[in-house]
Write a protein that holds these residues in place. Structure first.
Motif, PDB file in Angstrom:
ATOM      1  N   MET A 117       0.860  -1.052  -0.037  1.00 54.58           N
ATOM      2  CA  MET A 117      -0.165   0.050  -0.006  1.00 54.58           C
ATOM      3  C   MET A 117       0.724   1.016  -0.342  1.00 54.58           C
ATOM      4  SD  MET A 117      -3.250  -0.762   2.541  1.00 54.58           S
ATOM      5  CE  MET A 117      -4.427  -1.655   1.375  1.00 54.58           C
ATOM      6  N   LYS A 118       1.898   1.506   0.778  1.00 46.65           N
ATOM      7  CA  LYS A 118       2.879   2.265   0.525  1.00 46.65           C
ATOM      8  C   LYS A 118       3.140   2.581  -0.627  1.00 46.65           C
ATOM      9  CE  LYS A 118       6.777   3.932   2.918  1.00 46.65           C
ATOM     10  NZ  LYS A 118       8.067   4.165   3.787  1.00 46.65           N
ATOM     11  N   LYS A 119       3.821   1.273  -1.483  1.00 46.35           N
ATOM     12  CA  LYS A 119       3.917   1.393  -3.268  1.00 46.35           C
ATOM     13  C   LYS A 119       3.413   2.327  -3.566  1.00 46.35           C
ATOM     14  CE  LYS A 119       7.733  -2.300  -2.897  1.00 46.35           C
ATOM     15  NZ  LYS A 119       8.219  -3.564  -3.717  1.00 46.35           N
ATOM     16  N   LEU A 120       2.110   1.418  -3.858  1.00 48.17           N
ATOM     17  CA  LEU A 120       0.956   2.668  -4.389  1.00 48.17           C
ATOM     18  C   LEU A 120       0.616   3.447  -3.968  1.00 48.17           C
ATOM     19  CD1 LEU A 120      -1.150  -1.565  -4.862  1.00 48.17           C
ATOM     20  CD2 LEU A 120       0.385   0.021  -6.277  1.00 48.17           C
ATOM     21  N   ASP A 121       0.910   4.231  -2.790  1.00 49.42           N
ATOM     22  CA  ASP A 121       0.434   5.091  -2.731  1.00 49.42           C
ATOM     23  C   ASP A 121      -0.593   5.937  -1.802  1.00 49.42           C
ATOM     24  OD1 ASP A 121       1.047   8.086  -1.767  1.00 49.42           O
ATOM     25  OD2 ASP A 121       0.467   8.721  -3.569  1.00 49.42           O
ATOM     26  N   ILE A 122      -1.955   4.207  -1.244  1.00 49.89           N
ATOM     27  CA  ILE A 122      -2.670   4.499  -0.954  1.00 49.89           C
ATOM     28  C   ILE A 122      -2.577   4.397   0.429  1.00 49.89           C
ATOM     29  CG2 ILE A 122      -4.444   2.710  -0.186  1.00 49.89           C
ATOM     30  CD1 ILE A 122      -2.566   0.893  -2.012  1.00 49.89           C
ATOM     31  N   PRO A 123      -4.067   5.944   0.904  1.00 47.80           N
ATOM     32  CA  PRO A 123      -3.681   6.447   2.086  1.00 47.80           C
ATOM     33  C   PRO A 123      -4.310   5.722   2.835  1.00 47.80           C
ATOM     34  CG  PRO A 123      -5.664   7.283   0.748  1.00 47.80           C
ATOM     35  CD  PRO A 123      -4.257   6.537   0.056  1.00 47.80           C
ATOM     36  N   GLN A 124      -4.070   5.080   4.117  1.00 46.56           N
ATOM     37  CA  GLN A 124      -4.151   4.726   4.799  1.00 46.56           C
ATOM     38  C   GLN A 124      -5.443   4.799   6.079  1.00 46.56           C
ATOM     39  OE1 GLN A 124      -2.396   0.705   5.434  1.00 46.56           O
ATOM     40  NE2 GLN A 124      -1.970   1.855   3.453  1.00 46.56           N
ATOM     41  N   ASN A 125      -6.019   5.966   5.722  1.00 44.39           N
ATOM     42  CA  ASN A 125      -7.247   6.369   7.090  1.00 44.39           C
ATOM     43  C   ASN A 125      -8.448   6.829   6.091  1.00 44.39           C
ATOM     44  OD1 ASN A 125      -6.244   5.034   9.192  1.00 44.39           O
ATOM     45  ND2 ASN A 125      -4.552   7.160   9.166  1.00 44.39           N
ATOM     46  N   LYS A 127     -11.413   6.314   4.244  1.00 40.74           N
ATOM     47  CA  LYS A 127     -13.051   4.936   3.768  1.00 40.74           C
ATOM     48  C   LYS A 127     -12.792   4.717   2.580  1.00 40.74           C
ATOM     49  CE  LYS A 127     -16.059   6.403   7.757  1.00 40.74           C
ATOM     50  NZ  LYS A 127     -16.980   6.530   8.034  1.00 40.74           N
ATOM     51  N   ILE A 128     -12.905   3.707   2.201  1.00 37.34           N
ATOM     52  CA  ILE A 128     -12.952   2.738   1.019  1.00 37.34           C
ATOM     53  C   ILE A 128     -13.893   3.459  -0.212  1.00 37.34           C
ATOM     54  CG2 ILE A 128     -12.626   0.725  -0.505  1.00 37.34           C
ATOM     55  CD1 ILE A 128     -11.333  -0.794   1.372  1.00 37.34           C
ATOM     56  N   GLY A 129     -15.324   3.749   0.467  1.00 36.49           N
ATOM     57  CA  GLY A 129     -16.435   4.019  -0.173  1.00 36.49           C
ATOM     58  C   GLY A 129     -15.971   5.906  -1.156  1.00 36.49           C
ATOM     59  N   THR A 130     -14.398   6.219  -0.582  1.00 38.62           N
ATOM     60  CA  THR A 130     -14.952   7.278  -0.360  1.00 38.62           C
ATOM     61  C   THR A 130     -13.924   7.780  -1.408  1.00 38.62           C
ATOM     62  OG1 THR A 130     -12.955   8.020   1.225  1.00 38.62           O
ATOM     63  CG2 THR A 130     -15.941   9.178   1.862  1.00 38.62           C
ATOM     64  N   MET A 131     -12.945   7.106  -2.049  1.00 39.10           N
ATOM     65  CA  MET A 131     -12.348   6.974  -3.243  1.00 39.10           C
ATOM     66  C   MET A 131     -12.383   6.856  -4.235  1.00 39.10           C
ATOM     67  SD  MET A 131      -9.141   3.872  -1.221  1.00 39.10           S
ATOM     68  CE  MET A 131      -8.339   4.502   0.795  1.00 39.10           C
ATOM     69  N   SER A 132     -11.605   7.321  -5.485  1.00 40.36           N
ATOM     70  CA  SER A 132     -11.686   7.105  -6.328  1.00 40.36           C
ATOM     71  C   SER A 132     -11.682   4.946  -6.674  1.00 40.36           C
ATOM     72  CB  SER A 132     -10.633   7.734  -7.216  1.00 40.36           C
ATOM     73  OG  SER A 132      -9.980   6.983  -7.121  1.00 40.36           O
ATOM     74  N   LYS A 133     -12.376   4.425  -8.170  1.00 39.23           N
ATOM     75  CA  LYS A 133     -12.364   3.332  -7.954  1.00 39.23           C
ATOM     76  C   LYS A 133     -11.507   3.011  -8.700  1.00 39.23           C
ATOM     77  CE  LYS A 133     -14.282   0.232 -12.121  1.00 39.23           C
ATOM     78  NZ  LYS A 133     -14.462  -0.601 -11.010  1.00 39.23           N
ATOM     79  N   ALA A 136     -10.107   2.398  -5.090  1.00 39.01           N
ATOM     80  CA  ALA A 136     -10.239   1.164  -4.351  1.00 39.01           C
ATOM     81  C   ALA A 136      -9.245  -0.007  -4.946  1.00 39.01           C
ATOM     82  CB  ALA A 136     -11.867   1.371  -4.237  1.00 39.01           C
ATOM     83  N   GLU A 137      -9.521  -0.327  -6.409  1.00 38.13           N
ATOM     84  CA  GLU A 137      -9.169  -0.839  -6.753  1.00 38.13           C
ATOM     85  C   GLU A 137      -7.427  -1.477  -6.709  1.00 38.13           C
ATOM     86  OE1 GLU A 137     -10.997  -1.632 -11.326  1.00 38.13           O
ATOM     87  OE2 GLU A 137      -9.078  -0.124 -11.061  1.00 38.13           O
ATOM     88  N   LYS A 138      -6.842  -0.307  -6.181  1.00 37.26           N
ATOM     89  CA  LYS A 138      -5.249  -0.841  -5.675  1.00 37.26           C
ATOM     90  C   LYS A 138      -5.540  -1.295  -4.560  1.00 37.26           C
ATOM     91  CE  LYS A 138      -3.596   3.056  -8.139  1.00 37.26           C
ATOM     92  NZ  LYS A 138      -2.322   4.129  -7.690  1.00 37.26           N
ATOM     93  N   GLY A 160     -10.779   0.401 -12.924  1.00 38.17           N
ATOM     94  CA  GLY A 160     -10.813   1.969 -12.871  1.00 38.17           C
ATOM     95  C   GLY A 160      -8.670   2.417 -12.840  1.00 38.17           C
ATOM     96  N   ALA A 161      -8.138   1.793 -13.500  1.00 40.11           N
ATOM     97  CA  ALA A 161      -6.935   2.439 -13.439  1.00 40.11           C
ATOM     98  C   ALA A 161      -6.324   3.184 -14.476  1.00 40.11           C
ATOM     99  CB  ALA A 161      -5.691   1.225 -13.384  1.00 40.11           C
ATOM    100  N   ASP A 162      -5.682   4.486 -14.434  1.00 38.52           N
ATOM    101  CA  ASP A 162      -4.681   5.155 -15.889  1.00 38.52           C
ATOM    102  C   ASP A 162      -3.737   4.069 -16.129  1.00 38.52           C
ATOM    103  OD1 ASP A 162      -2.334   5.889 -14.262  1.00 38.52           O
ATOM    104  OD2 ASP A 162      -3.739   6.984 -13.442  1.00 38.52           O
ATOM    105  N   VAL A 163      -2.757   4.842 -17.623  1.00 42.72           N
ATOM    106  CA  VAL A 163      -1.781   4.527 -17.828  1.00 42.72           C
ATOM    107  C   VAL A 163      -0.898   3.387 -17.173  1.00 42.72           C
ATOM    108  CG1 VAL A 163      -0.515   3.577 -19.968  1.00 42.72           C
ATOM    109  CG2 VAL A 163      -3.297   3.762 -20.586  1.00 42.72           C
ATOM    110  N   ILE A 164      -0.451   4.453 -16.306  1.00 36.84           N
ATOM    111  CA  ILE A 164       1.136   4.449 -15.997  1.00 36.84           C
ATOM    112  C   ILE A 164       0.458   3.529 -14.485  1.00 36.84           C
ATOM    113  CG2 ILE A 164       1.952   6.149 -14.449  1.00 36.84           C
ATOM    114  CD1 ILE A 164       2.305   8.536 -16.407  1.00 36.84           C
ATOM    115  N   SER A 165      -0.876   3.363 -14.044  1.00 31.85           N
ATOM    116  CA  SER A 165      -0.791   3.082 -13.174  1.00 31.85           C
ATOM    117  C   SER A 165      -1.244   1.561 -12.837  1.00 31.85           C
ATOM    118  CB  SER A 165      -2.133   3.453 -11.865  1.00 31.85           C
ATOM    119  OG  SER A 165      -2.383   5.093 -11.672  1.00 31.85           O
ATOM    120  N   ARG A 166      -1.411   1.456 -13.892  1.00 34.15           N
ATOM    121  CA  ARG A 166      -1.394  -0.498 -14.367  1.00 34.15           C
ATOM    122  C   ARG A 166      -0.354  -0.766 -14.904  1.00 34.15           C
ATOM    123  NH1 ARG A 166      -5.954   0.483 -19.645  1.00 34.15           N
ATOM    124  NH2 ARG A 166      -7.138   1.335 -18.493  1.00 34.15           N
ATOM    125  N   ASP A 167       0.718   0.095 -15.582  1.00 35.43           N
ATOM    126  CA  ASP A 167       1.886  -0.517 -15.699  1.00 35.43           C
ATOM    127  C   ASP A 167       2.747  -0.902 -14.501  1.00 35.43           C
ATOM    128  OD1 ASP A 167       2.006  -0.066 -18.210  1.00 35.43           O
ATOM    129  OD2 ASP A 167       2.657   1.573 -18.855  1.00 35.43           O
TER     130      ASP A 167
END
Length: 250
Positions: A117-125, A127-133, A136-138, A160-167
């Motif tokens: 999650m740190k590598k994917l820059d996911i905010p830890q706190n 709520k998943i329901g407020t995240m972009s698609k 949330a996939e990450k 739901g991911a952009d091209v750079i995120s997919r790679d």
């Protein structure tokens, strides 16, 4: 051998969802299950996750027949599955989801989940329901990768991911699934191509099945190969080099 699929077919009333599909997946292999929407990918994944138990043909996982109900718990303990639909609780944060998975799966690594999650820059706190698609996939991908499974199944993981995120994500999948086998079911052929070892082009039937090297023979990229082999319902033999043809004739 992690997985062996032999002559697998599935009908829904008069609709043929899968027709005589066969392939194998070895330990350490990243396998692409590539096909258009409606081509049978999700039906095949549901069979592999024991969500569908009625079909013709045979499927073996770690040497056990997959449709034997007495082994269902064993299969679920050794298969990590990311479905194509939202499966996380929207009121939870990633941190809370990690605690939930820790309690639910004995092979789950909290440290690994936090690391991914740190590598994917996911905010830890948040709520998943407020995240972009895509965000949330990450979270879902990180949670699945944090398991120590023998087989990882990803059904359209990056819609739901952009091209750079997919790679970036496909590289992380390759990195963290190295101790098990991985199947990625997707129509995003060009994005997943760099990490594949082999692939099946699926259009209800096995339109082509081989190593990536063999599927690329005669094509500049896997997407062009896919367009050729899986464009219609006619199964074409794999293209062969002149050397291969000469060797077969001798």
């Amino acid at each position: 051998m992690i997985l062996k699929v032999d002559s697998l077919s599935k009908n829904y009333d008069l609709i043929q969802a899968l027709d005589n599909v066969s392939f194998q997946v070895k330990s350490g292999e990243v396998f692409g299950l590539l096909g258009r929407n409606g081509g049978g990918k999700t039906t095949l994944i549901k069979i592999l996750t024991s969500m569908i138990l009625e079909y013709s043909g045979r499927v073996w996982f770690l040497g056990y027949p997959l449709n034997e109900r007495k082994h269902t718990i064993f299969f679920k303990q050794n298969i990590a599955y990311l479905p194509d639909k939202d499966f996380l609780y929207p009121h939870m944060t990633p941190t809370q989801s990690i605690r939930f998975f820790t309690d639910f799966f004995t092979d789950f690594s909290t440290q690994k989940a936090q690391e991914i999650m740190k590598k994917l820059d996911i905010p830890q706190n948040q709520k998943i329901g407020t995240m972009s698609k895509g965000q949330a996939e990450k979270v879902g991908i990180a949670l699945i990768l944090a398991r120590n499974a023998r087989l990882y199944l990803f059904d359209e993981p990056l819609a739901g991911a952009d091209v750079i995120s997919r790679d970036e994500i496909f590289k992380i999948i390759q990195e963290y699934c190295c101790n098990g086998a991985t199947i990625i079911a997707t129509h995003l052929v060009s994005s997943v191509e760099p990490i594949l070892d082999s692939a099946l082009f699926l259009n209800k039937k096995s339109m082509a099945y081989a190593s990536k090297k063999d599927l690329l023979h005669g094509f500049s990229n896997l997407e062009d190969s896919f367009r050729y082999y899986a464009a219609d319902s006619i199964i074409k033999p794999l293209k062969q080099s002149d050397v291969e043809v000469e060797n077969q004739m001798q």
